[in-house]
Design a protein around this motif. Structure first.
Motif, PDB file in Angstrom:
ATOM      1  N   THR A  58      -6.065  11.820  -7.691  1.00  0.00           N
ATOM      2  CA  THR A  58      -5.033  12.825  -7.949  1.00  0.00           C
ATOM      3  C   THR A  58      -5.630  14.130  -8.445  1.00  0.00           C
ATOM      4  O   THR A  58      -5.069  15.205  -8.230  1.00  0.00           O
ATOM      5  CB  THR A  58      -4.012  12.289  -8.968  1.00  0.00           C
ATOM      6  OG1 THR A  58      -4.712  11.862 -10.156  1.00  0.00           O
ATOM      7  CG2 THR A  58      -3.235  11.117  -8.387  1.00  0.00           C
ATOM      8  N   ARG A 114       1.517  10.331  -2.765  1.00  0.00           N
ATOM      9  CA  ARG A 114       2.222   9.058  -2.620  1.00  0.00           C
ATOM     10  C   ARG A 114       1.238   7.883  -2.552  1.00  0.00           C
ATOM     11  O   ARG A 114       1.170   7.154  -1.559  1.00  0.00           O
ATOM     12  CB  ARG A 114       3.114   9.065  -1.374  1.00  0.00           C
ATOM     13  CG  ARG A 114       4.310   9.979  -1.506  1.00  0.00           C
ATOM     14  CD  ARG A 114       5.123  10.002  -0.245  1.00  0.00           C
ATOM     15  NE  ARG A 114       4.639  11.002   0.693  1.00  0.00           N
ATOM     16  CZ  ARG A 114       5.118  11.154   1.930  1.00  0.00           C
ATOM     17  NH1 ARG A 114       6.056  10.358   2.369  1.00  0.00           N
ATOM     18  NH2 ARG A 114       4.646  12.082   2.724  1.00  0.00           N
ATOM     19  N   TRP A 137      -7.821   6.326  -9.679  1.00  0.00           N
ATOM     20  CA  TRP A 137      -6.517   6.996  -9.593  1.00  0.00           C
ATOM     21  C   TRP A 137      -6.639   8.422 -10.137  1.00  0.00           C
ATOM     22  O   TRP A 137      -6.137   9.373  -9.513  1.00  0.00           O
ATOM     23  CB  TRP A 137      -5.471   6.204 -10.378  1.00  0.00           C
ATOM     24  CG  TRP A 137      -4.057   6.634 -10.076  1.00  0.00           C
ATOM     25  CD1 TRP A 137      -3.206   6.096  -9.179  1.00  0.00           C
ATOM     26  CD2 TRP A 137      -3.342   7.705 -10.711  1.00  0.00           C
ATOM     27  NE1 TRP A 137      -2.006   6.757  -9.190  1.00  0.00           N
ATOM     28  CE2 TRP A 137      -2.064   7.758 -10.123  1.00  0.00           C
ATOM     29  CE3 TRP A 137      -3.664   8.625 -11.711  1.00  0.00           C
ATOM     30  CZ2 TRP A 137      -1.107   8.687 -10.500  1.00  0.00           C
ATOM     31  CZ3 TRP A 137      -2.700   9.557 -12.079  1.00  0.00           C
ATOM     32  CH2 TRP A 137      -1.439   9.592 -11.489  1.00  0.00           C
ATOM     33  N   SER A 194      -1.108  16.221  -6.397  1.00  0.00           N
ATOM     34  CA  SER A 194      -0.251  15.499  -7.328  1.00  0.00           C
ATOM     35  C   SER A 194       0.169  14.158  -6.737  1.00  0.00           C
ATOM     36  O   SER A 194       0.176  13.974  -5.519  1.00  0.00           O
ATOM     37  CB  SER A 194       1.001  16.331  -7.630  1.00  0.00           C
ATOM     38  OG  SER A 194       1.817  16.431  -6.471  1.00  0.00           O
ATOM     39  N   PRO A 195       0.553  13.202  -7.607  1.00  0.00           N
ATOM     40  CA  PRO A 195       1.031  11.904  -7.108  1.00  0.00           C
ATOM     41  C   PRO A 195       2.231  12.038  -6.179  1.00  0.00           C
ATOM     42  O   PRO A 195       2.351  11.290  -5.203  1.00  0.00           O
ATOM     43  CB  PRO A 195       1.377  11.147  -8.393  1.00  0.00           C
ATOM     44  CG  PRO A 195       0.538  11.789  -9.456  1.00  0.00           C
ATOM     45  CD  PRO A 195       0.435  13.229  -9.073  1.00  0.00           C
ATOM     46  N   ALA A 196       3.120  12.987  -6.469  1.00  0.00           N
ATOM     47  CA  ALA A 196       4.289  13.167  -5.615  1.00  0.00           C
ATOM     48  C   ALA A 196       3.881  13.593  -4.203  1.00  0.00           C
ATOM     49  O   ALA A 196       4.507  13.222  -3.214  1.00  0.00           O
ATOM     50  CB  ALA A 196       5.220  14.208  -6.230  1.00  0.00           C
ATOM     51  N   THR A 216      -3.856   7.024  -0.304  1.00  0.00           N
ATOM     52  CA  THR A 216      -2.683   7.882  -0.193  1.00  0.00           C
ATOM     53  C   THR A 216      -1.919   7.527   1.068  1.00  0.00           C
ATOM     54  O   THR A 216      -2.477   7.007   2.031  1.00  0.00           O
ATOM     55  CB  THR A 216      -3.080   9.363  -0.129  1.00  0.00           C
ATOM     56  OG1 THR A 216      -3.568   9.650   1.175  1.00  0.00           O
ATOM     57  CG2 THR A 216      -4.123   9.706  -1.168  1.00  0.00           C
ATOM     58  N   PRO A 248       3.636   0.799  -4.476  1.00  0.00           N
ATOM     59  CA  PRO A 248       3.526   2.198  -4.903  1.00  0.00           C
ATOM     60  C   PRO A 248       2.815   2.321  -6.250  1.00  0.00           C
ATOM     61  O   PRO A 248       2.943   1.462  -7.124  1.00  0.00           O
ATOM     62  CB  PRO A 248       4.979   2.660  -4.985  1.00  0.00           C
ATOM     63  CG  PRO A 248       5.791   1.413  -5.111  1.00  0.00           C
ATOM     64  CD  PRO A 248       5.038   0.344  -4.387  1.00  0.00           C
ATOM     65  N   PRO A 268       2.763   5.455  -8.500  1.00  0.00           N
ATOM     66  CA  PRO A 268       3.033   6.843  -8.875  1.00  0.00           C
ATOM     67  C   PRO A 268       2.269   7.295 -10.122  1.00  0.00           C
ATOM     68  O   PRO A 268       2.129   8.486 -10.366  1.00  0.00           O
ATOM     69  CB  PRO A 268       4.551   6.853  -9.106  1.00  0.00           C
ATOM     70  CG  PRO A 268       4.877   5.427  -9.450  1.00  0.00           C
ATOM     71  CD  PRO A 268       3.939   4.595  -8.651  1.00  0.00           C
ATOM     72  N   ASP A 269       1.785   6.340 -10.912  1.00  0.00           N
ATOM     73  CA  ASP A 269       0.951   6.691 -12.057  1.00  0.00           C
ATOM     74  C   ASP A 269      -0.081   5.587 -12.256  1.00  0.00           C
ATOM     75  O   ASP A 269      -0.053   4.552 -11.589  1.00  0.00           O
ATOM     76  CB  ASP A 269       1.794   6.890 -13.321  1.00  0.00           C
ATOM     77  CG  ASP A 269       2.702   5.708 -13.625  1.00  0.00           C
ATOM     78  OD1 ASP A 269       2.194   4.558 -13.616  1.00  0.00           O
ATOM     79  OD2 ASP A 269       3.910   5.926 -13.842  1.00  0.00           O
TER      80      ASP A 269
END
Length: 935
Positions: A778, A788, A774, A783-785, A746, A724, A726-727
């Protein structure tokens, strides 16, 4: 565990209709307390000898205690089944769970004592064998793994029931009895025994319908019209060799004859046994007629009556089977058997087709009429019909049953079928594969698309299986799938009249250059390999055709020949007509006596000229009057257009290739690194964590990425890790762990595998590039949320493919393969095989897609490792086959390189296995004990 005060649940899914050895039916069901009187009546009809064999002592009557014991069961440790005909028991079987000392026991004891009792007048019908299959299935469901039986040596019939079942047995002789112990887990031998019995019984049930010695037509009008009178006329015109009776309750008592046959008001008034009843009364009167026929001992029914609702049909079938009868229909068009000793025609068409080697099954009367008429018009002497069945709504007798009959019918060489649905596609696939190994099966299917459904009243609901999947599975079984009734006839005629081609090489000759060119182009379009045409002048005479055809047949570089002809030119030196041309072609070597179903095969063909060479010949002609009939007399098929002749020939070539390859059907390989128990543990954990609502509704649930990877690892399938991100910092850390170059992508469902939408960034060489990718991902997509994102090490360059296995509700587990992206998603270029797949199936799967050349070095590219791809397909097949709780497996993309492959992503969904739901076997299953379908 059930407490002593609980009422045991009645296992309704154990109820089943079965076909017995003689073709009659019986219902097998659990015995209940309400059967007490029925059990006593049954026992009173059993001979003293049979009672002695059962109880090892004289036992003339059952005590009240016995009756209670034999009718009260908990359906777990004590199970009793009965075979019922006409509402009365004809046989019983029971098992009692025991421990290692032979004492009554409960779980975890896995052994049970089994015992049978069959009424003497029903012995020899295979009732005991059928009951053993069903009681063994019940026992397996309840955790029993072995049966023990004590049998007197003189009871040879019961000893034979056990020894012939195909289970591995241990036999000892103690205290004057034979002691048998055998495991009841199905084995290859026990399945083979069960299916051989099934084939003989179902074939016999159809034979009883097609070869009656006496026919009663019920619903014959007093005036010369109506369906009943039409059937009488058809029977008379066919020259039926048996006895015919007309039945109508409206006849006057003094009516002795109708239409020159004996007339009766009721079936029970007929003074001799009736084998077949043709029912042509209003739908509301049919149940009463069925009851009357059942009471009279009629052996089978053809129901022409229509306008039944689905539940009315179910009840009609239940009623008929309860008397041991089978039904063709309702809404049937009738049946035909042209055998000289039968000459049966119970259809609404008084014209009986010419006797021949084609078996024809249709669900539509209109299609049946059209095909019969077309075969008749193709010319006398070319092809004819052995048997014809129009099943209408096919609430009972189906195409599967008729295939069982044709499989060993010596009068049928080619099978033609018009189907609108499949009641049990798995079984059809199995039966078709067995029959097609010796006899061609040509199928055209109606209601192929989701928007089209079978006609109202059809017993089987519309299926949702994609048509492409159905077509792939039919071809896997060796079935020749065509799209139109015209193609059905064209192909059937060629197969019935000509031998199979040894290969795709086609010789072309004719007296019209344009017709030869069209034939050449049609061959290329259908994947054949045409030779350069032998051109004859427009003034060519029959002798010229004879010489050219003889040369083409003798040419070792041809496997088949298409002759193209136009009428002779006026003023030609030789005056000739259709008869002369047909005779010349025949003299050149027409293989009129070597149909595709005959014993001669392409491998043994010698290509001899006159008297039956092994090369098929088809004739295309334009406007030569009388040539069709003249050619038919010599067994040569004629076609009005090149594409029709070539289309039929292409199907024959494909079928011949399948039949040669079917001689070595392949195997399901073993892999030592598979850990089935560990995989089961992963699935159990996933099912245990489901939300309560999913447990109650038995909805499927997805495995996490980690669970899917672990599950696949236990089957030797490595999924490339994806960490993962996420950032940006997490992405960089993941890349350092995996090693550059990496991919950033993604995992959001709407962007998964969508490189075209920017959801995948490849070949990122360093951290700077990764952070930039990255931010860009995004910034553009969400968004990253929501996205994913994950980071994954780059795989070696290769071809992106898709491997899937899904459980179709109608046909079970299907293994699918295609190239990733537009080929499979946009063009539907995907191939399918039933699970479990063999090594041959896997090899065919890889090569069956239209885009397969990409895998084998298209345009100079390096060929990929198809051996590794085939192994992956076989491992996925094993996984799904051995774990029925798996609903789907989706591996996408699978990058296949020149050496090896990489699975980049995997998704797995699971649900309760069918046995856990209390059904024993899923609806699509072809496993388990024999049973007739209940639609």
């Amino acid at each position: 565990m059930r407490t002593p005060t609980e009422e045991p649940a009645y296992p309704a899914h154990w109820e089943a209709d079965v076909v017995l050895r003689d073709g009659g039916t019986a219902r097998i069901r659990p015995i209940t307390p309400e059967d007490a009187d029925r059990l006593v009546r049954f026992y009173e009809q059993v001979s003293d000898q049979s009672k002695y064999y059962r109880f090892f002592a004289p036992y003339p009557h059952l005590s009240d205690r016995d009756v209670r014991r034999f009718t009260h069961h908990d359906h777990v440790d004590r199970v009793g089944l009965a075979a019922v005909v006409g509402g009365e028991f004809i046989a019983t079987v029971r098992y009692d769970r025991i421990d290692h000392l032979g004492r009554p026991a409960s779980l975890p004891a896995d052994e049970a004592e089994v015992a049978f009792l069959v009424r003497d007048d029903h012995q020899g019908r295979g009732v005991g064998s059928a009951l053993l299959e069903h009681i063994a299935a019940c026992a397996r469901e309840r955790g029993v793994r072995r049966f023990v039986a004590e049998v007197l040596p003189a009871n040879v019939k019961m000893v034979k029931v056990f020894t012939d079942a195909g289970y591995a047995q241990k036999r000892t002789f103690e205290d004057g009895t034979v002691h048998l112990t055998f495991g009841i887990t199905p084995t290859e031998q026990s399945l083979a025994v069960m299916r051989a019995r099934e084939q003989r019984a179902e074939a016999r049930s159809v034979q009883r319908l097609l070869s009656p010695a006496s026919v009663a037509v019920i619903g014959v009008s007093r005036i010369s019209r109506g369906a009943g009178r039409t059937v009488l006329a058809s029977l008379r015109a066919a020259g039926f060799t048996g006895r015919v009776y007309a039945v109508n309750r409206a006849f006057l008592p003094q009516t002795a004859e109708i239409g020159s046959v004996p007339a009766h008001r009721f079936v029970h008034e007929i003074p001799e046994p009736v084998d077949l009843a043709v029912v042509a009364v209003p739908a509301e009167e049919v149940p009463g007629v069925v009851a009357e026929c059942g009471a009279r001992g009629v052996r089978g029914l053809v129901v022409l009556s229509a306008d039944f609702g689905r539940e009315e049909q179910r009840e009609l079938v239940r009623q008929a089977r309860s008397y041991g009868m089978r039904i063709i229909g309702p809404n049937a068009f009738g049946v035909i058997n042209t055998a000289p000793g039968i000459r049966l025609n119970t259809t609404l068409s008084p014209r009986t087709p010419e006797p021949g080697r084609i078996g024809l099954f249709t669900q539509s009367g209109a299609i049946g009429i059209a095909v019969l008429d077309a075969l008749h018009r193709r010319g006398r002497g070319l092809v004819g019909v052995s048997t014809f069945v129009s099943a209408g709504n096919r609430a009972d007798v189906s195409g599967n049953d008729v295939l069982q009959y044709w499989d060993d019918d010596p009068d049928t060489d080619v099978v033609l079928m018009y189907l609108e649905s499949f009641g049990n596609p798995r079984k059809f696939n199995r039966l078709a594969r067995r029959t097609a190994a010796r006899k061609p099966i040509v199928v055209v299917k109606g209601a192929r698309h989701s928007a089209s459904v079978p006609p109202p009243g059809h017993a089987v609901p519309a299926g949702r299986t994609p048509d492409a999947t159905v077509s792939s599975l039919l071809r896997q079984a060796g079935v020749i799938r065509v799209d139109t009734v015209t193609e059905l006839i064209d192909t059937g005629v060629l197969l019935a009249a000509q031998p199979l081609p040894a290969g795709p090489r086609v010789g072309i000759l004719g007296n019209a250059e344009s017709l030869c060119l069209l034939t050449y182009d049609a061959c290329l379009a259908r994947g054949l390999r045409p030779r350069l045409a032998t051109g004859l002048t427009t003034e060519a005479a029959p002798g010229d055709f004879r010489a050219a055809l003889r040369a083409a047949l003798a040419d070792p570089a041809t496997d088949a020949v298409v002759v193209a002809a136009i009428p002779r030119v006026e003023g030609a030196e030789e005056d000739w007509g259709a008869a002369e041309l047909a005779a010349a072609l025949h003299e050149a070597g027409s293989p009129a006596d070597a149909p595709a179903g005959a014993s001669e095969t392409p491998e043994t063909s010698d290509g001899a000229a006159p008297g039956g060479p092994a090369k098929p010949v088809a004739v295309v002609h334009l406007a030569i009057e009388g040539l069709d009939a003249a050619l038919a007399e010599h067994g040569l098929p004629a076609y009005p257009a090149p594409e029709r002749a070539v289309g039929a020939l292409a199907e024959a070539v494909r079928y011949a290739r399948w039949r040669r390859e079917a001689a070595a059907p392949g195997r399901v390989p073993e892999y030592e690194d598979i850990d089935e128990p560990a995989a089961s543990a992963v699935l159990d954990r996933a099912l245990d964590r489901r939300p309560e609502r999913d447990r109650e509704t038995h909805r499927s649930t997805p495995l996490t990425r980690e669970e899917a990877a672990e599950l696949l690892r236990h089957y030797g399938i490595a999924v490339r890790p994806a960490l993962p991100a996420p950032d940006a910092d997490a992405a960089a850390a993941a890349a350092r762990r995996l090693g550059y170059p990496v991919a950033l992508k993604t995992t959001a469902p709407h962007l998964r595998h969508r490189a075209d939408l920017g959801g995948v960034r490849l070949d990122i060489a360093d951290e700077t590039g990764l952070r930039h990718a990255w931010d860009e991902l995004t910034g553009q997509l969400g968004s990253p949320a929501e996205l994913r994102p994950v980071v994954q090490a780059m795989a070696r360059r290769g071809v992106d493919t898709v491997v899937q296995a899904t459980v179709d509700p109608a046909i079970g587990a299907v293994l699918s393969f295609g190239l990733a992206g537009p080929p499979s998603e946009l063009l539907g270029d995907t191939a399918h095989r039933l699970v479990p797949a063999t090594d041959r199936d896997a090899a065919e799967l890889v090569r069956a897609i239209r885009s397969a050349p990409v895998l084998f070095g298209w345009r100079g590219a390096q060929p990929v490792d198809t051996a590794a791809l085939e192994e992956l397909l076989l491992r996925v097949s094993r996984l799904v086959d051995e774990h029925p709780g798996i609903v789907s497996v989706d591996l996408e993309p699978v990058v296949v390189a020149a050496s090896g492959l990489a699975v980049l992503d995997a998704a797995v969904r699971v649900a309760d296995a069918p046995a856990a739901l209390g059904t024993g076997y899923p609806a699509w299953s072809d496993q388990g004990p024999r049973r007739l379908p209940a639609y």
